[in-house]
Motif scaffolding. Structure first.
Motif, PDB file in Angstrom:
ATOM      1  N   GLN A 257      -4.727   7.202  -1.917  1.00 51.81           N
ATOM      2  CA  GLN A 257      -3.320   6.797  -2.059  1.00 51.81           C
ATOM      3  C   GLN A 257      -3.065   6.173  -3.422  1.00 51.81           C
ATOM      4  O   GLN A 257      -1.929   5.882  -3.777  1.00 51.81           O
TER       5      GLN A 257
ATOM      6  N   GLY B 271      -2.855   2.236  -2.348  1.00 52.12           N
ATOM      7  CA  GLY B 271      -1.921   2.040  -1.242  1.00 52.12           C
ATOM      8  C   GLY B 271      -1.767   0.601  -0.792  1.00 52.12           C
ATOM      9  O   GLY B 271      -1.307   0.356   0.327  1.00 52.12           O
TER      10      GLY B 271
ATOM     11  N   ARG C 101       0.231  -2.604  -0.492  1.00 51.55           N
ATOM     12  CA  ARG C 101       1.677  -2.826  -0.582  1.00 51.55           C
ATOM     13  C   ARG C 101       2.107  -4.237  -0.269  1.00 51.55           C
ATOM     14  O   ARG C 101       3.176  -4.686  -0.698  1.00 51.55           O
ATOM     15  N   SER C 102       1.353  -4.934   0.545  1.00 52.02           N
ATOM     16  CA  SER C 102       1.817  -6.213   1.086  1.00 52.02           C
ATOM     17  C   SER C 102       0.640  -7.172   1.221  1.00 52.02           C
ATOM     18  O   SER C 102      -0.524  -6.781   1.073  1.00 52.02           O
TER      19      SER C 102
ATOM     20  N   ASP D 202      -1.852  -5.941   3.734  1.00 56.20           N
ATOM     21  CA  ASP D 202      -2.854  -5.013   3.195  1.00 56.20           C
ATOM     22  C   ASP D 202      -3.943  -5.771   2.440  1.00 56.20           C
ATOM     23  O   ASP D 202      -5.133  -5.445   2.537  1.00 56.20           O
TER      24      ASP D 202
ATOM     25  N   ILE E 166      -3.413  -3.228  -7.649  1.00 52.97           N
ATOM     26  CA  ILE E 166      -2.194  -2.469  -7.370  1.00 52.97           C
ATOM     27  C   ILE E 166      -1.709  -1.758  -8.629  1.00 52.97           C
ATOM     28  O   ILE E 166      -1.824  -2.278  -9.737  1.00 52.97           O
TER      29      ILE E 166
ATOM     30  N   THR F   6       0.916   1.551  -8.206  1.00 49.19           N
ATOM     31  CA  THR F   6       2.227   2.037  -7.787  1.00 49.19           C
ATOM     32  C   THR F   6       3.136   0.893  -7.361  1.00 49.19           C
ATOM     33  O   THR F   6       4.312   0.833  -7.760  1.00 49.19           O
ATOM     34  N   ALA F   7       2.607  -0.024  -6.575  1.00 49.84           N
ATOM     35  CA  ALA F   7       3.437  -1.139  -6.091  1.00 49.84           C
ATOM     36  C   ALA F   7       3.918  -1.999  -7.258  1.00 49.84           C
ATOM     37  O   ALA F   7       5.045  -2.509  -7.239  1.00 49.84           O
TER      38      ALA F   7
ATOM     39  N   TYR G  54       6.655 -10.748  -6.928  1.00 48.22           N
ATOM     40  CA  TYR G  54       6.041  -9.878  -5.912  1.00 48.22           C
ATOM     41  C   TYR G  54       4.595 -10.294  -5.637  1.00 48.22           C
ATOM     42  O   TYR G  54       4.174 -10.372  -4.471  1.00 48.22           O
TER      43      TYR G  54
END
Lengths: 442, 231
Positions: free
Chosen positions: A258, A303, A305-306, A309, A323, A325-326, A387
């Motif tokens: 991912q 992958g 995201r949070s 995770d 990370i 993409t995020a 974030y």
């Protein structure tokens, strides 16, 4: 036949569904495979298939808003004189200047620095923007060696030897001509405007025995000060992690399918490699069997995201996550406010992945000066820092609920699996049972 | 004549050697450094920025002179994989043969191999010059981006595969050319370039006009479906 005779309704094939038919038609019309950015989009077993149990009669929780729950991590304690100390277990993954604009690289550095974590260069060398704004900067050592030089090697904070990445284990890089501006071309020693393809193999070592000697050279070049990371795409994680440790790595970065890429064939992204969830347990097992778990740090990406995770990756045995993409989404990638411009590009906010074309309306995956200027690196850095703070607080909330005073105290025992697949991959018990596939009864 | 500084690797460690050499500034006026008993050790004299003369007195292991940034290094013996890899500036001279990936990704400076070089000589070359007195192995100058490779002997299979803008000159036979590599005219400018490099390499007696020139056909610079078999 009477008009009211029931007719068989149009039926779309499950095998030749609309997307498949459209791709065949596109291939026939163009003669080139589909290229895009990002990671695997298909549904895969993932962290969503795990749950934390939380405290109960037999487990004692920590007070959510008062009792300390540590988040700091030290990366590179095995051999390096100067390990990297970061305040949170979330780092920024390698992304190249070239794939990203200079402003985007600066924003990543700013956000990571505010949050107290590290960021990473990419397949295009080190820019002043990111070095100047990154407290801890990891310098990638890739097969292409674009922009590799002694000065940058000595002013980075760690070196990451890239063997592969999750989006394309076994594949080299790609940066299409639209993004090879004069500056990008000069950094890579290439003619402007050509389709650039990076090598998939390192030019001067082959296999783990050579890698050991390469790591020795890099240490000699930098006075044994800097941690050496080895990044692998999730493919054969048990063996690859063991071999990276044998070769002398201080840190292993494990990237699942991912994990994103700036540009790769769709067929490669979706059909090569392992999901992140499936790769962690074999990697941890390799470290444990060598007595190197926690001595060689494991960074997991692909992958994330949070905070959930993050907590799940750490509970499975990772020391930190990374990370990509995020982080781009936090900067403004795929923002709904840009919907009209995404529509003009034939896509929609939330689905935009033509990062290789260099027409990113958010100004992130572009080298167009006008588009790149849309991204304010100070504001972008602030958004990323926000974030990262949220993810960290989320992970802490879960850890406290599990009675842990540090995120690293999370453990497999804190979790269960929701699906048979996730149970088999993680060897966590299927929820409501004490069993996972492969476990002997009793 | 300044007396040489002698570092004996039967006594000193590789770390001692490199730390001493790397501590020298670009304005160092240290006389020659004579490194005795290298005995095939790896990563010798790497990352040196001072314009110092270094003699590695015997065969060396992997990555000798790696990332050299201005030193003049002579290896009096054979060199293992990756000699002068990613060199930035200066000179590395191998008086014997060199193993694979000699001069890989080198950005600047001159690498002279008086004997033969193995596979992938000059792979991903990024601006440096390489002169090989003997022959080179297969896949030499693979993906070479800029710079010059001069081969006084023969070249193995797939010379210049996926070549960018590096220029290749071969005096002997070429077993085969790699994808997108083609023979180019050998004009006066090319002869002058080769002659100058041969002169710097100490091989001025070789006639520059006896070389053939190879470069990129540039057919793979942009994808085209009809070239798919070449990718």
């Amino acid at each position: 036949m009477p008009a009211d005779t029931p007719r068989t309704p149009p039926r779309v094939s499950a095998t030749f569904d609309r997307a498949t038919i459209a791709e065949i038609q596109r291939a026939a019309a163009t003669g080139i495979y589909d290229i895009r950015g990002g990671g695997a989009k298909r549904r895969l077993p993932h962290f969503d298939d795990l749950l934390f149990l939380g405290a109960s009669m037999s487990r004692y929780p920590l007070e959510g808003y008062r009792e300390r729950c540590g988040t700091d991590v030290v990366l590179g304690t095995r051999h390096a004189k100067t390990p990297i100390e970061i305040r949170i277990p979330i780092t920024i993954a390698g992304m190249s200047f070239g794939a990203l604009s200079g402003n985007a690289k600066e924003a990543l550095g700013r956000g990571a620095t505010i949050a107290g974590t590290s960021t990473t260069t990419g397949d295009g060398g080190m820019t002043e923007e990111e070095r100047g704004h990154s407290r801890s900067l990891i310098y990638q050592y890739l097969p292409s060696r674009y922009g590799m030089n002694l000065r940058d090697l000595r002013r980075c904070d760690a070196i990451e030897i890239v063997i592969g990445q999750g989006a394309k284990p076994g594949g080299g890089g790609m940066l299409l001509g639209q993004k090879i501006t004069d500056r990008v071309a000069a950094m890579r020693d290439l003619p402007p405007g050509i389709d650039q393809r990076s090598a998939c193999r390192h030019p001067d070592w082959t296999g783990p025995d050579d890698l050991e000697i390469k790591i020795e050279e890099l240490r000699e070049l930098t006075g044994w000060e800097k941690p050496i990371f080895v990044k692998i795409g999730a493919s054969r994680p048990y063996y690859d992690v063991a071999l990276a440790v044998k070769a002398g790595a201080d840190v292993v970065v494990l990237d699942g399918m991912q994990g994103g890429t700036a540009a790769t064939q769709e067929v490669f992204i979706e059909h090569v490699g392992l999901p992140t969830l499936a790769a962690i347990r074999p990697a941890v097992r390799a470290l444990q069997e060598l007595g190197m778990h926690r001595r060689v740090q494991l960074v997991v990406s692909g992958g994330i995201r949070s905070g959930a995770d993050v907590a799940k990756a750490l509970a499975l045995g990772a020391d930190a996550v990374s990370i990509g993409t995020a982080a781009l989404i936090a900067l403004g990638d795929n923002a709904p406010a840009l919907e009209a411009e995404y529509q003009a590009l034939g896509t929609t906010a939330g689905a935009y992945d033509d990062w290789h074309e260099g027409r990113d309306p958010a100004g992130i995956t572009t080298q167009d000066p006008a588009l790149a200027a849309r991204l304010d690196p100070v504001l972008g850095g602030r958004r990323l820092a926000n974030y990262l703070a949220v993810m960290t607080m989320e992970a802490q909330a879960i850890a406290r609920a599990c009675g842990k005073s540090h995120l690293h105290n999370l453990e497999p025992e804190d979790m269960v699996a929701l699906t048979m697949e996730a149970a088999a991959m993680t060897q966590l018990p299927l929820a409501g049972t004490d069993w996972y596939p492969g476990k002997a009864p009793g | 004549m300044t007396a040489a500084t002698v570092i004996d690797l039967d006594v000193a460690t590789v770390r001692d050697l490199n730390a001493r050499l790397q501590a020298l500034g670009r304005d160092s006026n240290l006389g020659p450094v004579h490194v005795r008993h290298p005995r095939g050790r790896h990563a010798l004299a790497v990352g040196v920025s001072a314009p110092v003369d270094i003699l590695l007195d015997g065969p060396v292991g992997y990555y000798a002179g790696g990332m050299n940034d201005g030193a003049r290094i002579v290896i009096d013996g054979n060199a293992a994989t990756g000699v002068a890899e990613n060199m930035m500036a200066g000179l590395v001279r191998v008086r014997g043969d060199a193993s694979q990936s000699a001069g890989a990704t080198a950005h600047g400076g001159l690498l002279v191999i008086e004997g033969n070089a193995g596979a992938r000589c000059g792979i991903s070359l990024k601006g440096a010059d390489i002169v090989v007195g003997g022959s080179v192995g297969h896949m030499s100058a693979f993906m070479a981006q800029s710079g010059t490779l001069v081969v006084c002997g023969d070249a193995g299979e797939a010379l210049g595969d996926s070549l960018y803008e590096a220029r290749l000159f071969v005096r002997g036979a070429v077993r085969s050319l790699g994808a997108d590599c083609e023979e180019k005219p050998m004009g006066a400018a090319e002869r002058a370039l080769v002659a100058a490099l041969l002169d710097r390499a100490g091989m001025a007696a070789i006639d520059a006009a006896s070389f053939r020139c190879f470069g990129s056909a540039r057919r793979l610079y942009h994808f085209h479906v009809d070239n798919a078999q070449a990718y």
